[in-house]
Scaffold this motif. Sequence first.
Motif, short mmCIF file in Angstrom:
data_model
loop_
_atom_site.label_atom_id
_atom_site.label_comp_id
_atom_site.label_asym_id
_atom_site.label_seq_id
_atom_site.Cartn_x
_atom_site.Cartn_y
_atom_site.Cartn_z
N ALA A 170 4.62 9.08 -5.59
CA ALA A 170 5.12 10.38 -5.16
C ALA A 170 6.59 10.57 -5.51
N GLY A 171 7.28 9.46 -5.79
CA GLY A 171 8.68 9.54 -6.16
C GLY A 171 9.63 9.67 -4.99
N VAL A 172 9.20 9.22 -3.78
CA VAL A 172 10.05 9.36 -2.60
C VAL A 172 10.68 8.06 -2.14
N SER A 201 8.44 0.63 -11.65
CA SER A 201 8.06 1.94 -12.18
C SER A 201 8.75 2.22 -13.51
N MET A 202 10.00 1.84 -13.62
CA MET A 202 10.73 2.05 -14.88
C MET A 202 10.11 1.24 -16.01
N CYS A 203 9.74 0.00 -15.73
CA CYS A 203 9.09 -0.82 -16.76
C CYS A 203 7.73 -0.26 -17.15
N PHE A 204 7.05 0.37 -16.20
CA PHE A 204 5.71 0.88 -16.46
C PHE A 204 5.73 2.20 -17.22
N ILE A 205 6.60 3.14 -16.83
CA ILE A 205 6.58 4.47 -17.46
C ILE A 205 7.81 4.76 -18.31
N GLY A 206 8.76 3.83 -18.37
CA GLY A 206 9.99 4.09 -19.12
C GLY A 206 9.79 4.26 -20.60
N TRP A 207 8.75 3.68 -21.13
CA TRP A 207 8.54 3.71 -22.60
C TRP A 207 7.48 4.72 -23.02
N GLY A 253 13.13 -2.87 -6.16
CA GLY A 253 12.07 -3.58 -6.89
C GLY A 253 10.97 -2.64 -7.35
N GLY A 254 10.59 -1.70 -6.49
CA GLY A 254 9.59 -0.71 -6.89
C GLY A 254 10.08 0.20 -8.00
N SER A 255 11.37 0.55 -7.96
CA SER A 255 11.94 1.40 -9.01
C SER A 255 11.98 0.68 -10.35
N ILE A 256 12.33 -0.60 -10.32
CA ILE A 256 12.35 -1.38 -11.56
C ILE A 256 10.94 -1.50 -12.13
N THR A 290 0.83 -1.21 0.00
CA THR A 290 0.00 0.00 0.00
C THR A 290 0.86 1.26 0.00
N PHE A 291 1.72 1.36 1.00
CA PHE A 291 2.52 2.57 1.11
C PHE A 291 3.64 2.62 0.07
N GLY A 292 4.10 1.46 -0.39
CA GLY A 292 5.09 1.43 -1.47
C GLY A 292 4.52 1.97 -2.76
#
Length: 161
Positions: free
Chosen positions: A73-75, A111-117, A106-109, A65-67
């Motif tokens: 939020a990018g924090v 997010s990158m897969c989701f919005i990187g393209w 893991g969350g950064s990866i 949830t908080f992740g």
Amino acid sequence: MTSAHLPTLNFEFVRAYTEESAREFVRRLSTTDDDPYKTLLGPVFDGPNSPDTWRTILALLIVLTFGSLAAGAGVGGGGIFVPVFSALLELGGKASAPLSKITILGGSIGSMCFIGWKHHPDALKRPVIDYEVSTFMQAGELLGVTIGVVCNLLLPDLVIL
């Protein structure tokens, strides 16, 4: 009673005893007899150091949830993950900090897969992520990680949390 019969206080003894007690207290906080990372070794969900099932499920729900909110939020969310891992999974501060880092990775990866393209809505040739800014920020992030790892190794568990 006259003043000759009153016991005298030796304040030097009190001061020395207080200093020795303070030194002993700090020594106990800064040293541990066992390895703070022992809970991360071996099987995670089976063994003498494994947390209860309800604690694991509650920690998973809180982290998801908080992740998700932290990633949006990018924090990152390390300020939430370390206390959750420490309190619910009973890992301690020194073991919770690296687990928090890998959770954020893991969350950064994800997010990158989701919005990187994806592309910017106004300028279709421009990506959503500003890669120049992220490259500029990399030096400060690496310096912060290096300082954090050194502090995690040197400071006691109480300070890490």
